[in-house]
Design a protein around this motif. Structure first.
Motif, short mmCIF file in Angstrom:
data_model
loop_
_atom_site.label_atom_id
_atom_site.label_comp_id
_atom_site.label_asym_id
_atom_site.label_seq_id
_atom_site.Cartn_x
_atom_site.Cartn_y
_atom_site.Cartn_z
N PRO A 120 4.00 16.55 -0.90
CA PRO A 120 4.92 15.59 -1.13
C PRO A 120 4.95 16.18 -2.14
N LYS A 121 6.01 15.20 -2.89
CA LYS A 121 7.65 15.34 -4.28
C LYS A 121 6.85 15.10 -5.77
N SER A 122 7.85 15.86 -6.37
CA SER A 122 7.65 15.68 -7.44
C SER A 122 7.98 14.55 -8.07
N SER A 123 9.22 14.22 -7.68
CA SER A 123 10.12 12.46 -7.26
C SER A 123 9.63 11.68 -6.90
N ASP A 124 8.31 12.13 -6.08
CA ASP A 124 7.71 10.67 -5.24
C ASP A 124 7.07 9.39 -6.08
N HIS A 125 7.04 8.69 -6.47
CA HIS A 125 6.36 6.95 -7.71
C HIS A 125 5.48 6.73 -6.39
N LYS A 126 4.14 6.29 -7.01
CA LYS A 126 3.31 5.35 -6.47
C LYS A 126 2.29 4.51 -7.61
N LEU A 127 2.69 2.88 -6.66
CA LEU A 127 2.25 2.04 -8.19
C LEU A 127 1.25 1.71 -7.15
N LEU A 128 -0.21 1.58 -7.68
CA LEU A 128 -1.13 0.61 -6.57
C LEU A 128 -2.16 -0.72 -7.56
N ASN A 129 -1.78 -1.99 -6.13
CA ASN A 129 -2.51 -3.12 -7.43
C ASN A 129 -3.77 -2.83 -6.55
N ASN A 130 -4.84 -2.14 -7.50
CA ASN A 130 -6.08 -2.37 -7.74
C ASN A 130 -7.36 -3.52 -7.53
N SER A 131 -6.43 -4.44 -8.23
CA SER A 131 -7.26 -5.18 -8.07
C SER A 131 -6.30 -6.45 -6.77
N PHE A 132 -6.07 -5.33 -5.79
CA PHE A 132 -5.50 -6.45 -4.46
C PHE A 132 -6.64 -5.70 -3.11
N PHE A 133 -7.06 -4.06 -3.59
CA PHE A 133 -7.70 -3.32 -2.53
C PHE A 133 -8.73 -3.59 -2.69
N THR A 134 -9.64 -4.02 -3.94
CA THR A 134 -10.72 -4.29 -4.51
C THR A 134 -11.26 -5.98 -3.55
N SER A 135 -10.35 -6.41 -3.86
CA SER A 135 -10.72 -8.36 -3.96
C SER A 135 -10.34 -7.81 -2.32
N ASN A 136 -9.75 -7.57 -1.46
CA ASN A 136 -9.73 -7.48 0.07
C ASN A 136 -10.74 -6.25 0.78
N GLU A 137 -11.79 -5.43 -0.17
CA GLU A 137 -12.35 -4.33 0.27
C GLU A 137 -11.95 -3.06 0.61
N ILE A 138 -10.93 -2.99 0.96
CA ILE A 138 -10.13 -2.26 1.34
C ILE A 138 -9.84 -0.50 0.55
N GLU A 139 -10.25 0.34 1.32
CA GLU A 139 -9.94 1.61 0.66
C GLU A 139 -7.95 1.80 0.22
N SER A 140 -8.17 2.72 -1.09
CA SER A 140 -6.79 3.10 -1.00
C SER A 140 -6.04 4.17 -0.20
N PHE A 141 -7.39 5.32 0.69
CA PHE A 141 -6.66 5.98 1.05
C PHE A 141 -5.88 5.27 2.43
N THR A 142 -6.04 4.13 3.06
CA THR A 142 -5.53 3.12 4.08
C THR A 142 -4.11 3.26 3.81
N VAL A 143 -3.46 3.05 2.99
CA VAL A 143 -2.17 3.65 2.84
C VAL A 143 -1.76 4.46 2.97
N ASN A 144 -1.93 5.88 3.03
CA ASN A 144 -2.00 7.18 3.20
C ASN A 144 -1.88 6.95 4.61
N ASP A 145 -2.65 6.85 5.23
CA ASP A 145 -3.24 6.08 6.91
C ASP A 145 -2.05 5.20 7.37
N PHE A 146 -1.71 4.40 6.83
CA PHE A 146 -0.95 3.64 8.02
C PHE A 146 0.81 4.21 7.42
N LEU A 147 1.17 4.52 6.16
CA LEU A 147 2.52 6.41 5.97
C LEU A 147 2.75 7.02 7.05
N THR A 148 1.35 7.67 7.37
CA THR A 148 0.78 8.68 7.87
C THR A 148 1.48 8.22 9.83
#
Length: 715
Positions: A120-148
Motif C-alpha cells: 500500500p502507498k500513501s497516494s492510494d485513495h479508497k472510497l467505499l459505498n457502505n450502503s451498497f455493501f450493507t444492502s447487498n450483505e457483502i463484506e468490505s474486504f471482498t474488494v481486496n479479494d477481488f483486487l488481489t
C-alpha cells in the motif's frame, strides 16, 4: 331367390374430389407462391436489420453509461483533490457522501498504484459505498479479494489501458469494475470503479427473439440475460461467434453482422444471426444474436396468416361442402363407425342402427344395409352359440388352441321334467312343443340372467339341463407350473392365479344362489299365469318346478371342439363330469344346491366360517360370506379318496336389488321371494328345505357311491 341390388347414385368421393380439389389447387397454390417469393425474403431482411439495430442501440447506450460513470467519478476526484484540507477534509467527505447517495449502484472507487495490493502507498485513495455493501450483505474486504485476484490488470491499467472486469463471482451479485488510467502528482495510477450492472442489464435487456450480452477483452462475460453465467464468471473464449469476431478484427474486416452455428440442446447445429459492436474503450464488445429458426418461424406464421386469408376466397364453397359433409357424410359415417365399434366390442344388440337411413342409394346406404345385416347375423349367431364366446371371438380375445384351465363348472336340472313334458303332451297334443318351449324359455331366461350377471358363460343346454362355466374365458394360463417349486416367479404367479380361481368360484356361488330367488319368482309368476288362464277351453299353464344345482372347481381342458362344419368352445374332463354328478346328488341329499369338497376347500379360509379360520372372516371378505352345511354322507372320488358334498345355505350379505339391477335398472324386489337369500334368507339347510318344499332325507339310507345312475337310495 335373386338378391335385389341397390342402385348407386353419383359417387360421393367424386363429388368431394371435384369440389375440394379445385379449391385447394387454386387457393393453396397461390398462397404458397406469395408466401415463398414475397414474404420470406422480406422477413429475413427485416430480422437482420432489426438484430443489427438492437445491437447498435445497445452499444451506444452502454457507451454513454460508462462515459457517464467515468465523468462523474473523475469529477468527484477532482473536487476532492482541490478541496481545502485535502482528501480528509469535511468538504471531501461531504462530496463523497453526496456522490454515493446519487450513485447508489457504485460500490467503491479506488485509486491505486500497480503494486498497491501487496505494498500500500500513501497516494492510494479508497472510497467505499457502505450502503451498497450493507444492502447487498457483502463484506468490505471482498474488494481486496477481488483486487488481489486481478493484480495483473491493475498493472496494465496503470500502464495506460482501460480494462473492464467481471466482479460478480466475488460480490455474488451482478457487478463489474472499470479500471481507468489515472495520473495524480506524477504517479501512474489506476482508478477502479466497482458498480452494480443491474442498470446495464436493464439497458441491454432481452426479448423472446433477440439476446444481447457483453464481454471484456479477455472474453469474460460482463453482462448476460442468464445471470447465473455472469455470477460464475463464465468465459466465452470458445464461443463460435466470439472466435469469429476476434478473427475478423485481426483481419480488419468491417462486417458488423455474421451468420454462425452453435450446437443446440438436442446436439444439432443451430444457425444464428450475430451482430456485434466494440465500445470506444476497454476493448468491450456488445453482441446481439437471434436464432434463424425464430426468423423462419416468423415466415411460417406469415404463411399461416396467408392461409387464413385464403379462406375468404373459397368461403362460399366451404359452406356448401361442410353442409353436405355434415348431414350427408360425417354424421352417418360417425354413427356407422360407432356401430362397427360396438360390434367389434361384442355388443351385438346396439341400437345405433335405429338412427341410420336405410333408403340411401349411395355408398353409405350400401354400408348401412350391409352392416345392419351383419349385425343381425351376429346377434342371431351369438344366441345359437355361447354368447360370451361369440363376443370373445369378435374382440379377438379367444385362443383357439386347447388349454388346461382351472375353472368352476355348473350344472342344473329340472326335477321330474319327463313327467312335466308328458303333462303338456296329454293336454295340448300337437301344440305341446310350443307350450313346452315357451315354459322352458321363460325358466331358462331367468337362470341365464343369473349366470351372465355373475360373470359366467353358458356352455350349453341339454334338454332341461344347463351347463355353465366361470373362468373359461379368463386369460390366465398355468405355465408357471413349469418353474421350480421354490421359484419366486412361480410363487407370485400361482398366488395371482389362485386369487382369480377363488373369485370365479365366489361368482359361481353368487350366480347359483341368485337362481333360488329367480326360481321362486318364476313359480310365483307361473301360478299367476295359470290362474289367469284357468277358465279357457285349453287353459295354458306353467308348471311349478324344482331344480338342482351343482358346482365343482377343478382343472379341465378348454378349447374349440367338433368338426370343420360344427364346433363349439367348451370344457371337458373329470372336473366337468364331477360337476354333473354333484348336481345329480341334490335329490338324495335333499338340497337345491351343492358344492364339492374341492370348491369348499378353495373358499373356506376366506369366505366360509369354519374351524380352520376360527369361524372368523377378514373384514374385506365379509360381503361375500357363504354359509354351507356338510352333507353327512361320504363318497369315494377316484384319486382323491373319501369326500363330502356341501349344501349351500345362503350368502347373508347378498344384495338382491343390487345384483339384478345390473341387468334390469327397473328391477323391483318381490318381498315374498326375498326369503330365498340375503339378509332375510335362510340360516340353515333345513330352512332352505322348508322354503322350497324339500323333504329331509334319511341320510343313513343314502349311498353316493352306487354305480347305477351315479346315485341310489338304499331301502
Amino acid at each position: 331367390m335373386e338378391t335385389k341390388k341397390v342402385k348407386k347414385g353419383v359417387s360421393l368421393g367424386f363429388k368431394l374430389a371435384l369440389i375440394i380439389g379445385s379449391i385447394v389447387l387454386i387457393s393453396l397454390g397461390a398462397v404458397t407462391i406469395l408466401n415463398s417469393v414475397l414474404v420470406g425474403n422480406d422477413v429475413k431482411v427485416t430480422a437482420e436489420d432489426n438484430n443489427l439495430s438492437i445491437n447498435s442501440r445497445s452499444a451506444s447506450t452502454v457507451q454513454d453509461k460508462f462515459s457517464t460513470i467515468r465523468s462523474n467519478v473523475f469529477q468527484l476526484l477532482d473536487m476532492i483533490s482541490v478541496s481545502a484540507g485535502g482528501r480528509n477534509s469535511a468538504f471531501a467527505k461531504q462530496a463523497e457522501s453526496f456522490f454515493f447517495e446519487r450513485n447508489q449502484d457504485v460500490a467503491f472507487i479506488y485509486i491505486l498504484s500497480a503494486d498497491s495490493v501487496s505494498n500500500p502507498k500513501s497516494s492510494d485513495h479508497k472510497l467505499l459505498n457502505n450502503s451498497f455493501f450493507t444492502s447487498n450483505e457483502i463484506e468490505s474486504f471482498t474488494v481486496n479479494d477481488f483486487l488481489t485476484a486481478n493484480e495483473q490488470s491493475l498493472g496494465r491499467s496503470c500502464a495506460g489501458e482501460t480494462i473492464a472486469l467481471n466482479a460478480s463471482p466475488f460480490f455474488s451479485t451482478p457487478s463489474m469494475a472499470l479500471l481507468f488510467p489515472y495520473k495524480e502528482n506524477g504517479f501512474d495510477q489506476t482508478c477502479i470503479v466497482g458498480f452494480s450492472i443491474e442498470s446495464i442489464s436493464d439497458i441491454l435487456g432481452t426479448n423472446s427473439t433477440n439476446t444481447t450480452f457483453m464481454i471484456n477483452d479477455s472474453d469474460d462475460i460482463l453482462s448476460h440475460p442468464d445471470t447465473d453465467r455472469v455470477l460464475v464468471g463464465e468465459s466465452l473464449k470458445n464461443h463460435p461467434l466470439v472466435q469469429m469476431v476476434r478473427e475478423r478484427n485481426q483481419n480488419n474486416e468491417d462486417a458488423r453482422q455474421v451468420v454462425y452455428s452453435e450446437t443446440g440442446e438436442d446436439g444439432k447445429p443451430v444457425q444464428y444471426y450475430g451482430a456485434y459492436e466494440k465500445l470506444s474503450f476497454g476493448d468491450i464488445l456488445i453482441f446481439t444474436t437471434v436464432p434463424m429458426d425464430l426468423v423462419l418461424e416468423t415466415v411460417r406464421n406469415t404463411r399461416t396468416n396467408n392461409i387464413y386469408l385464403t379462406l375468404a376466397v373459397f368461403f362460399i364453397s366451404i359452406i356448401l361442402v361442410l353442409t353436405y359433409a355434415r348431414f350427408g357424410i360425417t354424421r352417418p359415417l360417425s354413427r356407422l363407425t360407432r356401430a362397427a365399434e360396438d360390434i367389434q366390442d361384442g355388443n351385438f344388440e346396439t341400437h345405433i342402427f335405429d338412427k341410420l337411413r336405410m333408403n340411401r342409394s349411395d355408398e353409405i346406404g350400401v354400408l348401412n344395409k350391409a352392416t345392419k345385416a351383419e349385425l343381425g347375423f351376429l346377434n342371431t349367431f351369438s344366441k345359437f352359440t355361447n354368447k360370451g364366446v361369440a363376443k370373445a371371438i369378435a374382440r379377438n380375445e379367444i385362443d383357439f388352441e386347447p388349454h388346461l384351465k382351472d375353472i368352476t363348472i355348473f350344472f342344473s336340472d329340472i326335477r321330474g321334467f319327463t313327467a312335466i313334458s308328458d303333462g303338456f303332451k296329454n293336454k295340448f297334443g300337437n301344440d305341446s312343443p310350443r307350450e313346452i318351449i315357451g315354459f322352458l324359455n321363460d325358466y331358462m331366461g331367468r337362470m341365464v340372467d343369473c349366470i351372465t350377471l355373475s360373470g359366467g358363460n353358458v356352455d350349453k343346454f341339454e334338454g332341461d339341463a344347463i351347463m355353465a362355466v366361470w373362468g373359461i374365458l379368463r386369460d390366465d394360463n398355468i405355465d408357471y407350473e413349469k418353474l421350480p417349486e421354490n421359484d419366486p416367479k412361480r410363487i407370485e404367479a400361482e398366488k395371482v392365479h389362485m386369487a382369480h380361481v377363488r373369485e370365479d368360484a365366489v361368482n359361481a356361488v353368487r350366480g347359483s344362489l341368485a337362481m333360488r330367488y329367480s326360481l321362486m319368482k318364476y313359480n310365483k309368476d307361473a301360478a299367476a299365469f295359470t290362474e289367469a288362464h284357468k277358465d279357457e277351453p285349453r287353459a295354458q299353464y306353467k308348471p311349478h318346478i324344482k331344480i338342482g344345482r351343482g358346482l365343482n372347481t377343478g382343472r379341465a381342458t378348454a378349447g374349440i371342439m367338433g368338426s370343420k362344419d360344427k364346433m363349439e368352445y367348451t370344457a371337458i374332463g373329470d372336473a366337468v363330469n364331477f360337476a354333473s354328478r354333484t348336481e345329480a346328488s341334490n335329490k338324495p341329499c335333499g338340497t337345491d344346491m351343492l358344492i364339492t369338497q374341492d370348491t369348499y376347500d378353495l373358499l373356506k379360509m376366506d369366505y366360509i366360517r369354519c374351524k380352520e379360520n376360527n369361524f372368523t372372516l377378514k373384514p374385506e371378505n365379509e360381503a361375500n360370506e357363504i354359509v354351507v352345511e356338510m352333507i353327512p354322507v361320504e363318497f369315494e372320488v377316484k384319486g382323491k379318496g373319501a369326500q363330502h358334498f356341501y349344501g349351500v345355505v345362503n350368502m347373508p350379505n347378498f344384495d338382491i336389488v343390487e345384483f339384478f339391477s345390473k341387468g334390469d335398472p327397473d328391477f323391483v324386489l318381490d318381498d315374498d321371494c326375498a326369503i330365498a337369500l340375503g339378509k332375510t334368507g335362510p340360516k340353515t339347510l333345513n330352512e332352505v328345505r322348508t322354503i322350497l318344499g324339500i323333504d329331509i332325507p334319511e341320510f343313513e339310507k343314502v349311498n353316493l357311491d352306487e354305480e347305477e345312475n351315479k346315485i341310489q337310495i338304499k331301502k
